[in-house]
Design an enzyme around this catalytic site. Structure first.
Site, PDB file in Angstrom:
ATOM      1  N   ARG A 160      -5.679   1.445  -2.677  1.00 53.20           N
ATOM      2  CA  ARG A 160      -5.412   0.721  -1.420  1.00 53.20           C
ATOM      3  C   ARG A 160      -6.529   0.906  -0.377  1.00 53.20           C
ATOM      4  NH1 ARG A 160      -1.911  -0.995  -4.433  1.00 53.20           N
ATOM      5  NH2 ARG A 160       0.216  -1.514  -3.850  1.00 53.20           N
ATOM      6  N   SER A 229       5.237  -3.032   0.557  1.00 54.95           N
ATOM      7  CA  SER A 229       5.256  -1.584   0.806  1.00 54.95           C
ATOM      8  C   SER A 229       4.722  -1.312   2.206  1.00 54.95           C
ATOM      9  CB  SER A 229       4.334  -0.858  -0.173  1.00 54.95           C
ATOM     10  OG  SER A 229       4.732  -1.104  -1.492  1.00 54.95           O
ATOM     11  N   GLU A 325       0.518   1.615   4.937  1.00 58.49           N
ATOM     12  CA  GLU A 325      -0.369   0.687   4.225  1.00 58.49           C
ATOM     13  C   GLU A 325      -0.570  -0.548   5.113  1.00 58.49           C
ATOM     14  OE1 GLU A 325       0.723  -0.554   0.098  1.00 58.49           O
ATOM     15  OE2 GLU A 325       0.376  -2.527   0.920  1.00 58.49           O
TER      16      GLU A 325
HETATM   17  N1  EPU Z   1      11.990   4.582  -5.945  1.00 58.32           N
HETATM   18  C1  EPU Z   1      13.147   5.139  -5.509  1.00 58.32           C
HETATM   19  N2  EPU Z   1      13.765   4.599  -4.426  1.00 58.32           N
HETATM   20  C2  EPU Z   1      13.275   3.521  -3.797  1.00 58.32           C
HETATM   21  C3  EPU Z   1      12.063   2.946  -4.230  1.00 58.32           C
HETATM   22  C4  EPU Z   1      11.431   3.494  -5.329  1.00 58.32           C
HETATM   23  O1  EPU Z   1      13.635   6.109  -6.072  1.00 58.32           O
HETATM   24  O2  EPU Z   1      13.899   3.080  -2.827  1.00 58.32           O
HETATM   25  C5  EPU Z   1      11.340   5.134  -7.144  1.00 58.32           C
HETATM   26  C6  EPU Z   1      11.472   4.182  -8.339  1.00 58.32           C
HETATM   27  O3  EPU Z   1      12.675   4.385  -9.009  1.00 58.32           O
HETATM   28  C7  EPU Z   1      10.276   4.556  -9.179  1.00 58.32           C
HETATM   29  C8  EPU Z   1       9.247   4.949  -8.148  1.00 58.32           C
HETATM   30  O4  EPU Z   1       9.946   5.231  -6.929  1.00 58.32           O
HETATM   31  O5  EPU Z   1      10.563   5.684  -9.961  1.00 58.32           O
HETATM   32  C9  EPU Z   1       8.191   3.876  -7.914  1.00 58.32           C
HETATM   33  O6  EPU Z   1       8.825   2.686  -7.465  1.00 58.32           O
HETATM   34  P1  EPU Z   1       8.263   1.224  -7.805  1.00 58.32           P
HETATM   35  O7  EPU Z   1       7.985   1.077  -9.247  1.00 58.32           O
HETATM   36  O8  EPU Z   1       9.179   0.239  -7.160  1.00 58.32           O
HETATM   37  O9  EPU Z   1       6.845   1.179  -7.116  1.00 58.32           O
HETATM   38  P2  EPU Z   1       6.262   1.775  -5.755  1.00 58.32           P
HETATM   39  O10 EPU Z   1       5.436   2.960  -6.070  1.00 58.32           O
HETATM   40  O11 EPU Z   1       7.370   1.959  -4.768  1.00 58.32           O
HETATM   41  C10 EPU Z   1       4.026   0.451  -5.861  1.00 58.32           C
HETATM   42  C11 EPU Z   1       3.228  -0.447  -4.962  1.00 58.32           C
HETATM   43  C12 EPU Z   1       3.839  -1.831  -4.943  1.00 58.32           C
HETATM   44  C13 EPU Z   1       3.804  -2.387  -6.360  1.00 58.32           C
HETATM   45  C14 EPU Z   1       4.613  -1.443  -7.270  1.00 58.32           C
HETATM   46  C15 EPU Z   1       4.521  -1.829  -8.722  1.00 58.32           C
HETATM   47  C16 EPU Z   1       2.270   1.034  -3.286  1.00 58.32           C
HETATM   48  C17 EPU Z   1       2.302   1.497  -1.864  1.00 58.32           C
HETATM   49  N3  EPU Z   1       3.198   0.133  -3.618  1.00 58.32           N
HETATM   50  O12 EPU Z   1       5.318   0.585  -5.283  1.00 58.32           O
HETATM   51  O13 EPU Z   1       3.015  -2.656  -4.124  1.00 58.32           O
HETATM   52  O14 EPU Z   1       4.362  -3.686  -6.412  1.00 58.32           O
HETATM   53  O15 EPU Z   1       4.075  -0.095  -7.169  1.00 58.32           O
HETATM   54  O16 EPU Z   1       3.252  -1.544  -9.212  1.00 58.32           O
HETATM   55  O17 EPU Z   1       1.427   1.486  -4.053  1.00 58.32           O
HETATM   56  C18 EPU Z   1       2.733  -3.488  -1.926  1.00 58.32           C
HETATM   57  O18 EPU Z   1       1.683  -2.849  -1.887  1.00 58.32           O
HETATM   58  O19 EPU Z   1       3.127  -4.189  -0.947  1.00 58.32           O
HETATM   59  C19 EPU Z   1       3.576  -3.398  -3.103  1.00 58.32           C
HETATM   60  C20 EPU Z   1       4.763  -3.971  -3.167  1.00 58.32           C
END
Ligand code: EPU
Length: 343
Positions: A160, A229, A325
């Site tokens: 990012r 995010s 972010e």
């Molecule tokens: N999780 C929770 N509770 C929540 C949200 C997430 O427990 O409320 C856990 C999920 O179960 C999972 C982990 O956190 O084990 C990761 O969650 P997720 O796969 O939804 O991805 P993220 O890390 O929250 C990142 C990016 C997203 C991208 C997804 C998929 C960042 C800041 N965000 O989210 O990007 O779509 O991975 O690759 O790196 C964005 O930047 O706007 C965005 C949506």
């Protein structure tokens, strides 16, 4: 060059909050950019489609809203070079490439925003980052008043992050992004949710799956205003991560090549008790706690207050300082959102 005065940006930010800019410049050619370079005030903000920007105050600074359009494709034996102008829509570009059999961006489907904004924060999702395919960024230098090319290395991409967010911030403007896609494409199915697809899957099928996952997890900004995010997933050093893991064995963690461990900010926010939390017409999304949503508010200040609450609660529980972010823009220009209430 087209300009707009006393312009409401309500339709130009995905939080759909109201903020009035005294002046919006809309350059659409190199000569407009040269003209603009001589007119720049001390503080201004470059706005793409506004999907990663929080307009905190009811007044916005001077805004530059580039209007550069067009996509070109060149084929060679090894692959395809695709150049897209900065104001093209990102998801439309992904769809255009896949429809032409040019594979690589399928995991980055449905990320809202413009092509020009994509390298600034090195957009990423489902195991793929823009940096893997971006070969060159064309940037207009306000000082030199000319276009400059940045190679992938020169963009200094990381999670990012890029040089455009730091050393080059407000020193110029991205007009075009160029990608190279090899014909020796292989799907990237490393991320949970894609890992049950067969290894001979088509890019179109990966694209469909990514769209399905995103639509099931993430609120559509056109229906419920949000900026994806809100915070980055924090990177911890090994010692801090081991300590966290001892206290919270369930924390979702992703070891990085650097030796750091990325932890899921959404999980931290959820465990801090904030999932579904609502105040002043804004809230933490009920399915994905990393996304802050605007139910009924007209003011970016409510989202800023909520972001500070989230930051403080996560810090109190885990000792981890979340980093936004989303970029925060005040009447005086871009600045830090978080007001530290602890040392
Ligand atoms: N999780 C929770 N509770 C929540 C949200 C997430 O427990 O409320 C856990 C999920 O179960 C999972 C982990 O956190 O084990 C990761 O969650 P997720 O796969 O939804 O991805 P993220 O890390 O929250 C990142 C990016 C997203 C991208 C997804 C998929 C960042 C800041 N965000 O989210 O990007 O779509 O991975 O690759 O790196 C964005 O930047 O706007 C965005 C949506």
């Amino acid at each position: 060059m087209k300009t707009l005065s006393n312009y409401s940006l309500k339709q130009n930010n995905s939080f759909a909050v109201d903020s009035i800019s005294p002046l919006v410049y809309c350059p659409s050619s190199e000569s407009d950019l040269q003209e603009l370079a001589d007119l720049l005030p001390a503080s201004f903000y470059i706005l793409g489609e506004g999907y990663n920007t929080l307009l905190v105050d009811s007044r916005a600074p001077v805004i530059i809203k580039p209007e550069f359009f067009g996509v070109s494709i060149r084929e060679c034996d090894e692959g395809y070079t695709v150049s897209a102008a900065a104001s093209e829509n990102w998801h439309e570009l992904v769809l255009h490439c896949i429809s032409k059999g040019i594979n690589g961006l399928e995991n980055l489907a449905l990320i809202p925003g413009s092509v020009g904004a994509a390298p600034i924060q090195n957009i990423g999702a489902y195991g793929v980052e823009l940096s893997q395919y971006c070969s060159e960024v064309t940037w207009f230098d306000f000082d030199k008043q000319q276009l400059t090319q940045f190679t992938n290395d020169e963009c200094k991409f990381s999670y990012r992050e890029s040089i455009f967010k730091h050393g080059l911030k407000n020193k110029g403007l991205i007009t075009q992004v160029t990608f190279f896609f090899t014909k020796k494409w292989k799907p990237n199915l490393s991320y949970a949710g894609l890992d049950d697809l067969p290894t001979n899957v088509s890019a179109q099928a990966v694209l469909n799956k990514v769209i399905e996952i995103r639509q099931s997890k993430l609120p559509d900004p056109n229906e419920l205003p949000n900026a994806g995010s809100f915070f980055k997933n924090p990177l911890l050093n090994k010692a801090d991560w081991l300590e966290l893991k001892k206290l919270f064995p369930d924390v979702p963690s992703y070891p990085q090549a650097s030796g750091h461990v990325k932890v899921a900010a959404g999980w931290l926010i959820q465990e801090a008790g904030l999932k579904g939390f609502e105040e002043n017409g804004v809230g933490v999304h009920k399915n994905q706690a990393l996304v802050l949503v605007n139910y009924t508010s007209n003011s970016g200040g409510s989202i800023s207050t909520l972001a500070n609450t989230v930051y403080n609660k996560v810090y109190e529980k885990f000792g981890i300082q979340l980093e936004p972010e989303v970029r925060a823009v005040f009447s005086t220009g871009e600045s830090t959102l978080i007001r530290l209430s602890h040392g």
